[in-house]
Design a protein around this motif. Structure first.
Motif, PDB file in Angstrom:
ATOM      1  N   GLY A 126       0.834  -1.204   0.000  1.00  0.00           N
ATOM      2  CA  GLY A 126       0.000   0.000   0.000  1.00  0.00           C
ATOM      3  C   GLY A 126       0.861   1.243   0.000  1.00  0.00           C
ATOM      4  O   GLY A 126       2.062   1.199  -0.257  1.00  0.00           O
ATOM      5  N   ASP A 127       0.220   2.370   0.296  1.00  0.00           N
ATOM      6  CA  ASP A 127       0.872   3.673   0.314  1.00  0.00           C
ATOM      7  C   ASP A 127       0.761   4.247   1.717  1.00  0.00           C
ATOM      8  O   ASP A 127      -0.244   4.032   2.401  1.00  0.00           O
ATOM      9  CB  ASP A 127       0.183   4.603  -0.700  1.00  0.00           C
ATOM     10  CG  ASP A 127       1.055   5.774  -1.118  1.00  0.00           C
ATOM     11  OD1 ASP A 127       1.419   6.584  -0.235  1.00  0.00           O
ATOM     12  OD2 ASP A 127       1.372   5.893  -2.306  1.00  0.00           O
ATOM     13  N   ILE A 128       1.795   4.982   2.147  1.00  0.00           N
ATOM     14  CA  ILE A 128       1.776   5.560   3.496  1.00  0.00           C
ATOM     15  C   ILE A 128       1.435   7.047   3.474  1.00  0.00           C
ATOM     16  O   ILE A 128       1.616   7.731   4.485  1.00  0.00           O
ATOM     17  CB  ILE A 128       3.124   5.338   4.214  1.00  0.00           C
ATOM     18  CG1 ILE A 128       4.293   5.946   3.425  1.00  0.00           C
ATOM     19  CG2 ILE A 128       3.352   3.860   4.476  1.00  0.00           C
ATOM     20  CD1 ILE A 128       5.616   5.912   4.168  1.00  0.00           C
ATOM     21  N   GLN A 129       0.916   7.566   2.356  1.00  0.00           N
ATOM     22  CA  GLN A 129       0.610   8.998   2.279  1.00  0.00           C
ATOM     23  C   GLN A 129      -0.323   9.445   3.390  1.00  0.00           C
ATOM     24  O   GLN A 129      -0.215  10.571   3.886  1.00  0.00           O
ATOM     25  CB  GLN A 129       0.008   9.326   0.906  1.00  0.00           C
ATOM     26  CG  GLN A 129      -0.207  10.813   0.642  1.00  0.00           C
ATOM     27  CD  GLN A 129      -1.538  11.329   1.144  1.00  0.00           C
ATOM     28  OE1 GLN A 129      -2.550  10.632   1.042  1.00  0.00           O
ATOM     29  NE2 GLN A 129      -1.564  12.558   1.666  1.00  0.00           N
ATOM     30  N   SER A 130      -1.232   8.568   3.801  1.00  0.00           N
ATOM     31  CA  SER A 130      -2.198   8.949   4.833  1.00  0.00           C
ATOM     32  C   SER A 130      -1.583   9.022   6.225  1.00  0.00           C
ATOM     33  O   SER A 130      -2.209   9.552   7.145  1.00  0.00           O
ATOM     34  CB  SER A 130      -3.369   7.963   4.837  1.00  0.00           C
ATOM     35  OG  SER A 130      -2.898   6.646   5.047  1.00  0.00           O
ATOM     36  N   LEU A 131      -0.367   8.509   6.395  1.00  0.00           N
ATOM     37  CA  LEU A 131       0.269   8.483   7.720  1.00  0.00           C
ATOM     38  C   LEU A 131       1.229   9.657   7.890  1.00  0.00           C
ATOM     39  O   LEU A 131       2.445   9.511   7.842  1.00  0.00           O
ATOM     40  CB  LEU A 131       1.019   7.164   7.914  1.00  0.00           C
ATOM     41  CG  LEU A 131       0.203   5.877   7.811  1.00  0.00           C
ATOM     42  CD1 LEU A 131       1.096   4.660   8.031  1.00  0.00           C
ATOM     43  CD2 LEU A 131      -0.956   5.872   8.806  1.00  0.00           C
ATOM     44  N   GLY A 132       0.686  10.843   8.071  1.00  0.00           N
ATOM     45  CA  GLY A 132       1.531  11.994   8.386  1.00  0.00           C
ATOM     46  C   GLY A 132       2.115  12.720   7.200  1.00  0.00           C
ATOM     47  O   GLY A 132       3.039  13.528   7.370  1.00  0.00           O
ATOM     48  N   LEU A 133       1.609  12.460   5.996  1.00  0.00           N
ATOM     49  CA  LEU A 133       2.112  13.139   4.804  1.00  0.00           C
ATOM     50  C   LEU A 133       1.017  14.019   4.214  1.00  0.00           C
ATOM     51  O   LEU A 133      -0.126  13.587   4.058  1.00  0.00           O
ATOM     52  CB  LEU A 133       2.585  12.120   3.762  1.00  0.00           C
ATOM     53  CG  LEU A 133       3.703  11.187   4.235  1.00  0.00           C
ATOM     54  CD1 LEU A 133       4.038  10.169   3.165  1.00  0.00           C
ATOM     55  CD2 LEU A 133       4.940  11.978   4.613  1.00  0.00           C
ATOM     56  N   HIS A 134       1.382  15.223   3.864  1.00  0.00           N
ATOM     57  CA  HIS A 134       0.412  16.177   3.354  1.00  0.00           C
ATOM     58  C   HIS A 134       0.002  15.850   1.913  1.00  0.00           C
ATOM     59  O   HIS A 134       0.774  15.237   1.172  1.00  0.00           O
ATOM     60  CB  HIS A 134       1.011  17.587   3.378  1.00  0.00           C
ATOM     61  CG  HIS A 134       1.364  18.074   4.745  1.00  0.00           C
ATOM     62  ND1 HIS A 134       0.469  18.740   5.558  1.00  0.00           N
ATOM     63  CD2 HIS A 134       2.521  17.987   5.468  1.00  0.00           C
ATOM     64  CE1 HIS A 134       1.058  19.056   6.701  1.00  0.00           C
ATOM     65  NE2 HIS A 134       2.302  18.606   6.670  1.00  0.00           N
ATOM     66  N   PRO A 135      -1.186  16.277   1.500  1.00  0.00           N
ATOM     67  CA  PRO A 135      -1.594  16.106   0.095  1.00  0.00           C
ATOM     68  C   PRO A 135      -1.033  17.220  -0.778  1.00  0.00           C
ATOM     69  O   PRO A 135      -1.768  17.943  -1.455  1.00  0.00           O
ATOM     70  CB  PRO A 135      -3.131  16.170   0.182  1.00  0.00           C
ATOM     71  CG  PRO A 135      -3.403  17.078   1.331  1.00  0.00           C
ATOM     72  CD  PRO A 135      -2.295  16.816   2.334  1.00  0.00           C
ATOM     73  N   TRP A 136       0.276  17.378  -0.773  1.00  0.00           N
ATOM     74  CA  TRP A 136       0.935  18.473  -1.486  1.00  0.00           C
ATOM     75  C   TRP A 136       0.798  18.306  -2.997  1.00  0.00           C
ATOM     76  O   TRP A 136       1.479  17.477  -3.589  1.00  0.00           O
ATOM     77  CB  TRP A 136       2.432  18.516  -1.134  1.00  0.00           C
ATOM     78  CG  TRP A 136       2.755  19.006   0.226  1.00  0.00           C
ATOM     79  CD1 TRP A 136       2.287  20.122   0.835  1.00  0.00           C
ATOM     80  CD2 TRP A 136       3.637  18.387   1.172  1.00  0.00           C
ATOM     81  NE1 TRP A 136       2.827  20.242   2.108  1.00  0.00           N
ATOM     82  CE2 TRP A 136       3.658  19.194   2.327  1.00  0.00           C
ATOM     83  CE3 TRP A 136       4.421  17.236   1.147  1.00  0.00           C
ATOM     84  CZ2 TRP A 136       4.423  18.889   3.448  1.00  0.00           C
ATOM     85  CZ3 TRP A 136       5.181  16.921   2.258  1.00  0.00           C
ATOM     86  CH2 TRP A 136       5.186  17.743   3.388  1.00  0.00           C
ATOM     87  N   PHE A 137      -0.074  19.056  -3.618  1.00  0.00           N
ATOM     88  CA  PHE A 137      -0.164  19.082  -5.079  1.00  0.00           C
ATOM     89  C   PHE A 137      -0.129  17.666  -5.662  1.00  0.00           C
ATOM     90  O   PHE A 137       0.575  17.388  -6.621  1.00  0.00           O
ATOM     91  CB  PHE A 137       0.978  19.926  -5.667  1.00  0.00           C
ATOM     92  CG  PHE A 137       1.016  21.315  -5.108  1.00  0.00           C
ATOM     93  CD1 PHE A 137       0.152  22.289  -5.568  1.00  0.00           C
ATOM     94  CD2 PHE A 137       1.912  21.643  -4.099  1.00  0.00           C
ATOM     95  CE1 PHE A 137       0.165  23.560  -5.036  1.00  0.00           C
ATOM     96  CE2 PHE A 137       1.935  22.918  -3.550  1.00  0.00           C
ATOM     97  CZ  PHE A 137       1.049  23.890  -4.028  1.00  0.00           C
ATOM     98  N   GLY A 138      -0.901  16.767  -5.077  1.00  0.00           N
ATOM     99  CA  GLY A 138      -0.885  15.383  -5.534  1.00  0.00           C
ATOM    100  C   GLY A 138      -0.238  14.452  -4.533  1.00  0.00           C
ATOM    101  O   GLY A 138      -0.238  13.244  -4.696  1.00  0.00           O
TER     102      GLY A 138
END
Length: 462
Positions: A267-279
């Protein structure tokens, strides 16, 4: 007197520098380096680009103009997901990863980088606990790459080519996986029924050439698969693996796919403390049990803990480094380059801050608000649900009986300050709800949605 152009930002454009480099390698011109490229593949002209901005102040003005075209949306009015999510990021996460020893670290080795290795070991340990699996890799480029690599691993472990996708996968992820595994695997998509896997059809297709049954839970549409255990049992009975994609943000309340028999979880860890910076800031994970067959097929780096010559002292470094392309180069099973290690450190800080109780509360909040939002929107005239599945964070509303199309509702609600979701086509809208969308925010969305429907209905009646 004319002078040759020397670009202020591109190195070695001065004629004397170019000449010195050519002389050093024994070449007459740069063209010699492209002799193997067929003429019909060459452009034969300069790229169609605007003139370079030489003065720094002109470049600053140009970039500033581009940035001013961006429109910020308040987190509570943002209902757009589809792979990049607006979750709350504690301030300490940004504080830690902006420290110079993490922010400027590249791909250092143990003699210079003990701190980063330990931080990533802690990330792997926290992810392993969350996923209920033993081994988690250092982050890959993104979740799409993690999916493709997980499936490639399954083909190597089983020696087979067949991959069955039984869930609704993100179309961009599916495109990436299809391109990546095409030389080594045959990908077959089993259409879903009512939002989740068609168990009967899938079981009929699992056979002696099946390398992996691929499940996405939550799916691209946010549906949670309820037959993972049955699919895993069938895959194992046929000598295949169950490869599951998931988002770790929900595992405080949802069982890990590993608990239902998944052999490889990605999976992806974007949801764990990473901002939705321009994608988004994206990074992928792959997790497996402590099974040598699987661990040795992981192409990316693993960091482990080992005792040193000093009693009570420990060090952190590569585990089974000789299986990676860093060690094997062109003989590697897969090529792996610079990883998104900084995002792994961010996810590690995030998980350490929330802990098990925080992740449980977060998952419960997202689940309940997803249910509330789905009920609020499907209560509007002409708006329906597309399936009867249980959903986490995302769901699709059906606008076939509504007075406005999905692109139309997006345009209308943007004028009211909302980003209501992603129009999948004319009749379907993918809506995302996170902990940043309160009940009041959802009520405001439903009210604005209803107003847009009423306005469109009046205009259609004229």
């Amino acid at each position: 007197m004319s002078h040759p152009f020397v670009h202020p930002y591109v190195p070695n454009t001065a004629p004397e520098s170019r000449r010195a480099m050519l002389d050093a390698v024994g070449a007459v011109s740069v063209e010699e380096f492209y002799a193997d490229v067929p003429a019909d593949l060459r452009l034969g002209r300069d790229l169609d680009l605007p003139e370079p901005l030489i003065a720094e102040q002109d470049l600053v003005r140009h970039v500033g103009g581009l940035l001013r075209r961006n429109r910020a949306v308040e987190p509570g009015r943002l209902f757009l997901g589809a792979g990049t999510y607006s979750h709350a990021v504690p301030a300490v996460v940004d504080e830690v990863i902006n420290r110079s020893e993490f922010l400027t670290a590249y791909a250092g080795e143990p003699y210079e980088d003990h701190g980063r290795f330990q931080a990533l070991f802690q990330y792997q340990s926290l992810m392993g606990e969350l996923l209920n699996l033993d081994v988690v890799n250092v982050p890959t480029y993104d979740g799409y790459q993690a999916a493709a690599t997980a499936l490639a691993m399954a083909t190597r472990v089983t020696g087979r080519r067949g991959i069955l996708l039984v869930s609704d996968a993100h179309p961009d992820k599916l495109s990436k996986v299809r391109d990546y595994v095409q030389p080594i695997a045959d990908l077959h998509i089993v259409p879903t029924v009512d939002g989740t896997a068609d168990l009967t059809a899938a079981l009929a297709l699992i056979g002696p050439d099946t390398a992996a049954v691929w499940v996405e839970t939550p799916s691209f549409h946010g549906a949670l698969e309820t037959a993972v255990a049955e699919l895993a049992d069938a895959a194992h009975a046929a000598g295949a693996l169950l490869v599951a994609g998931t988002d770790p943000i929900g595992l405080g309340v949802l069982a890990s796919p590993a608990d239902h028999g998944a052999d490889i979880v990605h999976g992806d860890i974007q949801s764990l403390g990473l901002h939705p910076w321009f994608g988004g800031a994206h990074a992928g994970f792959i997790a497996v049990p402590d099974d040598t067959r699987l661990v040795m097929e992981l192409p990316s780096r693993l960091f482990g803990l080992a005792s040193t010559d000093v009693e009570g002292e420990y060090g952190f470094g590569d585990v089974a480094y000789d299986r990676t392309s860093f060690a094997l180069r062109e003989e590697g099973k897969e090529w792996v380059g610079t990883a998104a290690a900084l995002w792994g450190i961010a996810a590690g800080v995030y998980l350490a801050l929330l802990g098990p109780q925080g992740m449980a509360e977060l998952g419960d909040t997202i689940m309940s608000r997803t249910v509330y939002a789905r009920q609020a929107l499907t209560a509007l005239p002409g708006v329906g649900a597309t399936d009867g599945a249980i959903h986490f964070r995302e769901f699709v509303v059906d606008l076939r009986d509504a007075s406005v199309t999905a692109p139309g509702i997006v345009a209308a609600l943007r004028e009211r300050g909302f980003e209501p979701g992603l129009a999948l086509d004319d009749m379907r809208l993918l809506v995302c709800v996170t902990e940043q969308n309160t009940q009041t925010d959802i009520d405001d969305l439903a009210a604005a949605f209803g107003e847009a429907l009423a306005t469109a209905s009046k205009e259609n009646a004229r």
